[in-house]
Design a protein around this motif. Structure first.
Motif, PDB file in Angstrom:
ATOM      1  N   ARG A 154      -5.538  18.429  12.184  1.00 26.46           N
ATOM      2  CA  ARG A 154      -4.236  18.963  12.105  1.00 26.46           C
ATOM      3  C   ARG A 154      -3.912  19.175  13.782  1.00 26.46           C
ATOM      4  O   ARG A 154      -4.697  19.876  14.360  1.00 26.46           O
ATOM      5  N   PHE A 155      -2.828  18.521  14.000  1.00 24.97           N
ATOM      6  CA  PHE A 155      -2.149  18.650  15.266  1.00 24.97           C
ATOM      7  C   PHE A 155      -1.240  19.623  15.329  1.00 24.97           C
ATOM      8  O   PHE A 155      -0.210  19.512  14.397  1.00 24.97           O
ATOM      9  N   HIS A 156      -0.934  20.423  16.534  1.00 24.34           N
ATOM     10  CA  HIS A 156       0.037  21.112  16.739  1.00 24.34           C
ATOM     11  C   HIS A 156       1.359  20.514  16.774  1.00 24.34           C
ATOM     12  O   HIS A 156       2.401  20.908  15.784  1.00 24.34           O
ATOM     13  N   ARG A 157       1.696  19.366  17.270  1.00 25.05           N
ATOM     14  CA  ARG A 157       2.659  18.502  16.964  1.00 25.05           C
ATOM     15  C   ARG A 157       2.487  17.091  17.540  1.00 25.05           C
ATOM     16  O   ARG A 157       1.786  16.864  18.774  1.00 25.05           O
ATOM     17  N   ILE A 158       3.035  16.185  16.767  1.00 23.65           N
ATOM     18  CA  ILE A 158       2.814  14.862  17.182  1.00 23.65           C
ATOM     19  C   ILE A 158       4.042  14.235  17.624  1.00 23.65           C
ATOM     20  O   ILE A 158       5.024  13.922  16.883  1.00 23.65           O
ATOM     21  N   ASP A 159       4.211  13.903  19.002  1.00 14.40           N
ATOM     22  CA  ASP A 159       5.417  13.492  19.685  1.00 14.40           C
ATOM     23  C   ASP A 159       5.377  11.951  19.746  1.00 14.40           C
ATOM     24  O   ASP A 159       6.556  11.344  19.482  1.00 14.40           O
ATOM     25  N   ASP A 160       4.279  11.290  19.931  1.00 15.41           N
ATOM     26  CA  ASP A 160       4.336   9.809  20.178  1.00 15.41           C
ATOM     27  C   ASP A 160       3.207   9.427  19.316  1.00 15.41           C
ATOM     28  O   ASP A 160       2.073   9.413  19.700  1.00 15.41           O
ATOM     29  N   PRO A 161       3.411   9.163  18.048  1.00 16.75           N
ATOM     30  CA  PRO A 161       2.369   8.541  17.110  1.00 16.75           C
ATOM     31  C   PRO A 161       1.374   7.348  17.573  1.00 16.75           C
ATOM     32  O   PRO A 161       0.279   7.373  17.491  1.00 16.75           O
ATOM     33  N   ASP A 184       0.626  -1.220  -0.131  1.00 11.97           N
ATOM     34  CA  ASP A 184      -0.005  -0.008  -0.048  1.00 11.97           C
ATOM     35  C   ASP A 184       0.846   1.333  -0.155  1.00 11.97           C
ATOM     36  O   ASP A 184       2.054   1.257   0.392  1.00 11.97           O
ATOM     37  N   GLY A 185       0.382   2.467  -0.249  1.00  6.71           N
ATOM     38  CA  GLY A 185       1.046   3.499  -0.428  1.00  6.71           C
ATOM     39  C   GLY A 185       0.519   4.170   1.000  1.00  6.71           C
ATOM     40  O   GLY A 185       0.250   3.470   1.983  1.00  6.71           O
ATOM     41  N   ALA A 186       1.385   5.680   1.261  1.00 10.71           N
ATOM     42  CA  ALA A 186       1.105   6.185   2.404  1.00 10.71           C
ATOM     43  C   ALA A 186       1.161   7.664   2.216  1.00 10.71           C
ATOM     44  O   ALA A 186       1.737   8.224   1.060  1.00 10.71           O
ATOM     45  N   ASP A 187       0.859   8.642   2.875  1.00  7.97           N
ATOM     46  CA  ASP A 187       0.625  10.141   2.935  1.00  7.97           C
ATOM     47  C   ASP A 187       1.991  10.773   3.409  1.00  7.97           C
ATOM     48  O   ASP A 187       2.399  11.587   3.143  1.00  7.97           O
ATOM     49  N   GLU A 188       2.278   9.923   4.664  1.00  4.50           N
ATOM     50  CA  GLU A 188       3.715  10.416   5.210  1.00  4.50           C
ATOM     51  C   GLU A 188       4.271   9.253   5.799  1.00  4.50           C
ATOM     52  O   GLU A 188       3.624   8.342   6.372  1.00  4.50           O
ATOM     53  N   VAL A 189       5.858   9.343   5.988  1.00  7.23           N
ATOM     54  CA  VAL A 189       6.424   8.044   6.619  1.00  7.23           C
ATOM     55  C   VAL A 189       7.539   8.918   7.349  1.00  7.23           C
ATOM     56  O   VAL A 189       8.372   9.671   6.812  1.00  7.23           O
ATOM     57  N   ASP A 190       7.587   8.668   8.811  1.00  4.70           N
ATOM     58  CA  ASP A 190       8.480   9.246   9.469  1.00  4.70           C
ATOM     59  C   ASP A 190       9.938   8.344   9.523  1.00  4.70           C
ATOM     60  O   ASP A 190       9.756   7.334   9.110  1.00  4.70           O
ATOM     61  N   PRO A 191      10.872   8.832  10.286  1.00  3.39           N
ATOM     62  CA  PRO A 191      12.093   8.007  10.512  1.00  3.39           C
ATOM     63  C   PRO A 191      12.054   6.546  10.805  1.00  3.39           C
ATOM     64  O   PRO A 191      12.786   5.756  10.631  1.00  3.39           O
ATOM     65  N   TYR A 192      10.936   6.394  11.813  1.00  2.80           N
ATOM     66  CA  TYR A 192      10.798   5.239  12.448  1.00  2.80           C
ATOM     67  C   TYR A 192       9.934   4.233  11.479  1.00  2.80           C
ATOM     68  O   TYR A 192       9.214   3.280  12.072  1.00  2.80           O
ATOM     69  N   LEU A 193       9.149   4.703  10.408  1.00  8.46           N
ATOM     70  CA  LEU A 193       8.436   4.033   9.753  1.00  8.46           C
ATOM     71  C   LEU A 193       6.903   3.998  10.273  1.00  8.46           C
ATOM     72  O   LEU A 193       6.267   3.227   9.607  1.00  8.46           O
ATOM     73  N   ASN A 194       6.685   5.076  10.897  1.00 10.84           N
ATOM     74  CA  ASN A 194       5.349   5.220  11.134  1.00 10.84           C
ATOM     75  C   ASN A 194       4.679   6.013   9.952  1.00 10.84           C
ATOM     76  O   ASN A 194       5.412   6.886   9.412  1.00 10.84           O
ATOM     77  N   LEU A 195       3.427   5.901  10.068  1.00  6.80           N
ATOM     78  CA  LEU A 195       2.726   6.350   8.919  1.00  6.80           C
ATOM     79  C   LEU A 195       1.575   7.160   9.227  1.00  6.80           C
ATOM     80  O   LEU A 195       0.942   6.980   9.775  1.00  6.80           O
ATOM     81  N   ILE A 196       1.155   7.994   8.013  1.00  5.41           N
ATOM     82  CA  ILE A 196      -0.187   8.709   7.967  1.00  5.41           C
ATOM     83  C   ILE A 196      -0.571   8.068   6.717  1.00  5.41           C
ATOM     84  O   ILE A 196      -0.123   8.073   5.694  1.00  5.41           O
ATOM     85  N   LYS A 197      -2.009   7.689   7.003  1.00  2.00           N
ATOM     86  CA  LYS A 197      -2.570   7.280   5.739  1.00  2.00           C
ATOM     87  C   LYS A 197      -4.092   7.654   5.797  1.00  2.00           C
ATOM     88  O   LYS A 197      -4.824   8.068   6.633  1.00  2.00           O
ATOM     89  N   ARG A 255       8.716  14.247  11.154  1.00  2.00           N
ATOM     90  CA  ARG A 255       7.598  14.011  12.261  1.00  2.00           C
ATOM     91  C   ARG A 255       6.353  13.992  11.591  1.00  2.00           C
ATOM     92  O   ARG A 255       6.142  14.715  10.751  1.00  2.00           O
ATOM     93  N   LEU A 256       5.675  13.073  12.107  1.00  2.00           N
ATOM     94  CA  LEU A 256       4.086  12.774  11.262  1.00  2.00           C
ATOM     95  C   LEU A 256       3.350  14.279  11.697  1.00  2.00           C
ATOM     96  O   LEU A 256       3.611  14.963  12.605  1.00  2.00           O
ATOM     97  N   GLY A 257       2.558  14.425  10.544  1.00  2.00           N
ATOM     98  CA  GLY A 257       1.621  15.625  10.585  1.00  2.00           C
ATOM     99  C   GLY A 257       2.370  16.776  10.210  1.00  2.00           C
ATOM    100  O   GLY A 257       1.674  17.877  10.171  1.00  2.00           O
ATOM    101  N   GLN A 258       3.515  16.762   9.859  1.00  3.65           N
ATOM    102  CA  GLN A 258       4.180  17.869   9.096  1.00  3.65           C
ATOM    103  C   GLN A 258       3.580  18.611   8.055  1.00  3.65           C
ATOM    104  O   GLN A 258       3.542  19.799   7.917  1.00  3.65           O
ATOM    105  N   LYS A 259       3.118  17.543   7.099  1.00  4.69           N
ATOM    106  CA  LYS A 259       2.354  18.114   5.836  1.00  4.69           C
ATOM    107  C   LYS A 259       0.959  17.847   5.817  1.00  4.69           C
ATOM    108  O   LYS A 259       0.120  18.562   5.212  1.00  4.69           O
ATOM    109  N   MET A 260       0.567  16.822   6.394  1.00  9.63           N
ATOM    110  CA  MET A 260      -0.761  16.217   6.122  1.00  9.63           C
ATOM    111  C   MET A 260      -1.740  16.020   7.523  1.00  9.63           C
ATOM    112  O   MET A 260      -0.908  15.758   8.551  1.00  9.63           O
TER     113      MET A 260
END
Ligand code: R5P
Length: 227
Positions: free
Chosen positions: A181-188, A83-96, A127-132
């Motif tokens: 939209r979150f101000h900052r996602i520290d712990d996905p 599958d695709g994803a909208d964002e990928v962080d350095p730990y391979l957590n995703l936003i979809k 960091r997740l939520g940076q763009k999407m």
């Protein structure tokens, strides 16, 4: 960008073998994968491969391209999901969930032996939520209450409006989507669990700790990231 998507989709075929049950993701990148997979099946290069679609889009593409489909309740196990994803962080957590298919995607990808993600380099973030925004599938009657409750997380949520239909987007499961939209996602992982604890939330688009491999299409070729 389309070339990069095609390149990762081709690379993903190397992970598919005879007799596999394959979760078929949603979106423009996976659409190429389903097309190429169908070609290999039709040419007899792959045998006894079955796809489990994560959306009506994936199902239609599978049928159109000759990939036999089965339901989740018809198989004992899913070998791999792609599958695709909208964002990928350095730990391979995703936003979809840009395509509103997040719930079925998570149901299938969580259960796959290997979850293979296909993206182009524009999807990599620090960091997740940076763009999407984080898409959240909600029971329609609860959309406004949930949108207000989400402010507790220092976020704002907007009801997703359809472009080829009047009114809100209605998912394959008959629900609405809030884009938060979150101000900052520290712990996905923590946020993923917290959001799913709100009554009326069906599922959210944070996919923490479930991607095994990410193939990234770059101008210098396809790169493989592994957890
Ligand atoms: O609901 C949609 C999905 O999560 C998609 O997999 C995601 O939005 C990526 O899509 P695309 O490959 O078109 O960027």
């Amino acid at each position: 960008m389309e070339e990069l998507k095609r390149a990762v989709a081709k690379e993903a075929l190397k992970f598919i073998e005879d007799d596999m049950v394959v979760g078929l993701g949603t979106g423009s990148t996976t659409a190429y994968f389903i097309e190429y997979l169908g070609k290999l099946i039709m040419e007899g290069e792959l045998e006894d491969v079955y796809g489990i679609p994560t959306s009506y889009q994936a199902r239609l593409l599978a049928l159109e391209n000759g990939v036999p489909v089965v339901g989740l309740d018809e198989v004992d196990a899913i070998d791999i999901a792609v599958d695709g994803a909208d964002e990928v962080d350095p730990y391979l957590n995703l936003i979809k969930g840009r395509g509103a298919a997040l719930t079925m995607e998570k149901i299938i990808e969580y259960r796959a032996g290997t979850f293979l993600v296909l993206v182009d380099e524009s999807k990599l973030v620090e960091r997740l939520g940076q763009k999407m925004p984080v898409p959240i599938e909600v029971i329609p009657a609860a959309w406004r209450a949930i949108a207000e409750e989400i402010e507790v997380f220092n976020a704002t949520a907007e009801l997703r409006i359809a472009s080829k239909k009047d009114g809100p987007v209605v998912t394959d499961n008959g629900n609405f989507i809030l884009d938060a939209r979150f101000h900052r996602i520290d712990d996905p992982l923590d946020l993923e669990i917290e959001l799913n604890n709100i009554p009326g939330v069906v599922e959210n688009g944070i996919f923490a700790d479930i991607a095994d491999i990410v193939l990234v299409g770059t101008r210098d070729g396809v790169k493989k990231l592994e957890r």
